[in-house]
Scaffold this motif. Structure first.
Motif, PDB file in Angstrom:
ATOM      1  N   PHE A  45       0.839  -1.194   0.000  1.00  0.00           N
ATOM      2  CA  PHE A  45       0.000   0.000   0.000  1.00  0.00           C
ATOM      3  C   PHE A  45       0.875   1.246   0.000  1.00  0.00           C
ATOM      4  O   PHE A  45       1.789   1.377   0.804  1.00  0.00           O
ATOM      5  CB  PHE A  45      -0.926   0.018   1.225  1.00  0.00           C
ATOM      6  N   GLU A  46       0.581   2.162  -0.912  1.00  0.00           N
ATOM      7  CA  GLU A  46       1.356   3.402  -1.034  1.00  0.00           C
ATOM      8  C   GLU A  46       1.319   4.231   0.247  1.00  0.00           C
ATOM      9  O   GLU A  46       2.274   4.938   0.564  1.00  0.00           O
ATOM     10  CB  GLU A  46       0.806   4.259  -2.185  1.00  0.00           C
ATOM     11  N   ASP A  47       0.225   4.125   0.979  1.00  0.00           N
ATOM     12  CA  ASP A  47       0.056   4.937   2.185  1.00  0.00           C
ATOM     13  C   ASP A  47       0.316   4.137   3.460  1.00  0.00           C
ATOM     14  O   ASP A  47      -0.275   4.403   4.504  1.00  0.00           O
ATOM     15  CB  ASP A  47      -1.336   5.563   2.214  1.00  0.00           C
TER      16      ASP A  47
ATOM     17  N   GLY B  23      -8.632  -1.772   0.388  1.00  0.00           N
ATOM     18  CA  GLY B  23      -8.144  -0.530  -0.190  1.00  0.00           C
ATOM     19  C   GLY B  23      -8.604  -0.328  -1.619  1.00  0.00           C
ATOM     20  O   GLY B  23      -9.432  -1.068  -2.147  1.00  0.00           O
TER      21      GLY B  23
ATOM     22  N   SER C 266     -10.030   6.840   5.987  1.00  0.00           N
ATOM     23  CA  SER C 266     -11.300   7.002   5.281  1.00  0.00           C
ATOM     24  C   SER C 266     -12.350   6.062   5.865  1.00  0.00           C
ATOM     25  O   SER C 266     -12.022   5.059   6.486  1.00  0.00           O
ATOM     26  CB  SER C 266     -11.124   6.667   3.794  1.00  0.00           C
TER      27      SER C 266
ATOM     28  N   ASN D  27      -6.954   1.385  -5.499  1.00  0.00           N
ATOM     29  CA  ASN D  27      -5.910   2.044  -6.286  1.00  0.00           C
ATOM     30  C   ASN D  27      -4.550   2.041  -5.590  1.00  0.00           C
ATOM     31  O   ASN D  27      -3.842   3.040  -5.579  1.00  0.00           O
ATOM     32  CB  ASN D  27      -6.327   3.481  -6.621  1.00  0.00           C
ATOM     33  N   GLY D  28      -4.201   0.909  -4.962  1.00  0.00           N
ATOM     34  CA  GLY D  28      -2.896   0.781  -4.329  1.00  0.00           C
ATOM     35  C   GLY D  28      -2.770   1.471  -2.985  1.00  0.00           C
ATOM     36  O   GLY D  28      -1.688   1.578  -2.432  1.00  0.00           O
ATOM     37  N   ARG D  29      -3.900   1.943  -2.475  1.00  0.00           N
ATOM     38  CA  ARG D  29      -3.890   2.656  -1.194  1.00  0.00           C
ATOM     39  C   ARG D  29      -4.837   1.949  -0.231  1.00  0.00           C
ATOM     40  O   ARG D  29      -5.889   1.471  -0.622  1.00  0.00           O
ATOM     41  CB  ARG D  29      -4.330   4.105  -1.378  1.00  0.00           C
ATOM     42  N   PHE D  30      -4.467   1.904   1.039  1.00  0.00           N
ATOM     43  CA  PHE D  30      -5.318   1.314   2.068  1.00  0.00           C
ATOM     44  C   PHE D  30      -6.319   2.326   2.608  1.00  0.00           C
ATOM     45  O   PHE D  30      -7.424   1.995   2.978  1.00  0.00           O
ATOM     46  CB  PHE D  30      -4.450   0.763   3.211  1.00  0.00           C
ATOM     47  N   GLU D  31      -5.926   3.575   2.638  1.00  0.00           N
ATOM     48  CA  GLU D  31      -6.758   4.686   3.088  1.00  0.00           C
ATOM     49  C   GLU D  31      -7.308   4.446   4.498  1.00  0.00           C
ATOM     50  O   GLU D  31      -8.517   4.398   4.717  1.00  0.00           O
ATOM     51  CB  GLU D  31      -7.883   4.946   2.090  1.00  0.00           C
TER      52      GLU D  31
ATOM     53  N   GLN E  13       0.592   5.656   6.896  1.00  0.00           N
ATOM     54  CA  GLN E  13      -0.611   6.162   7.558  1.00  0.00           C
ATOM     55  C   GLN E  13      -1.312   5.068   8.367  1.00  0.00           C
ATOM     56  O   GLN E  13      -2.210   5.366   9.141  1.00  0.00           O
ATOM     57  CB  GLN E  13      -1.579   6.743   6.533  1.00  0.00           C
TER      58      GLN E  13
END
Length: 83
Positions: free
Chosen positions: A28-30, A53, A62, A55-59, A33
């Protein structure tokens, strides 16, 4: 973290030993976080091939949408042979 805790319940029919160890929380890019205390749980659920997640993000900061949670729960229930 809740899904990871449920994965450890003894009455489940799946021991979740068939984890995809190639999947890492660092995918994950993020990742920075994601709280340090949560990373192992996130990784275990991710390795169980539950979709997480976008688009490669777990967020992690959010809100999870109903359709996303339904997808995770369905994958979990099928894997645990509860459905």
């Amino acid at each position: 973290m809740m899904i990871e805790r449920v994965m450890n319940l003894s009455f489940l029919n799946d021991d979740f030993t068939k984890l995809n160890k190639n999947r890492k929380v660092t995918d994950f890019e993020d990742v920075k976080q994601i709280g340090a205390s949560s990373r192992k749980a996130v990784e275990k659920v991710y390795q169980a091939v539950f979709s997480m997640g976008a688009n490669g993000r777990f967020e992690p900061n959010s809100y999870i949408k109903r359709d996303q949670m339904a997808k995770v729960l369905l994958a979990f229930l099928v894997s645990a042979k509860l459905m």
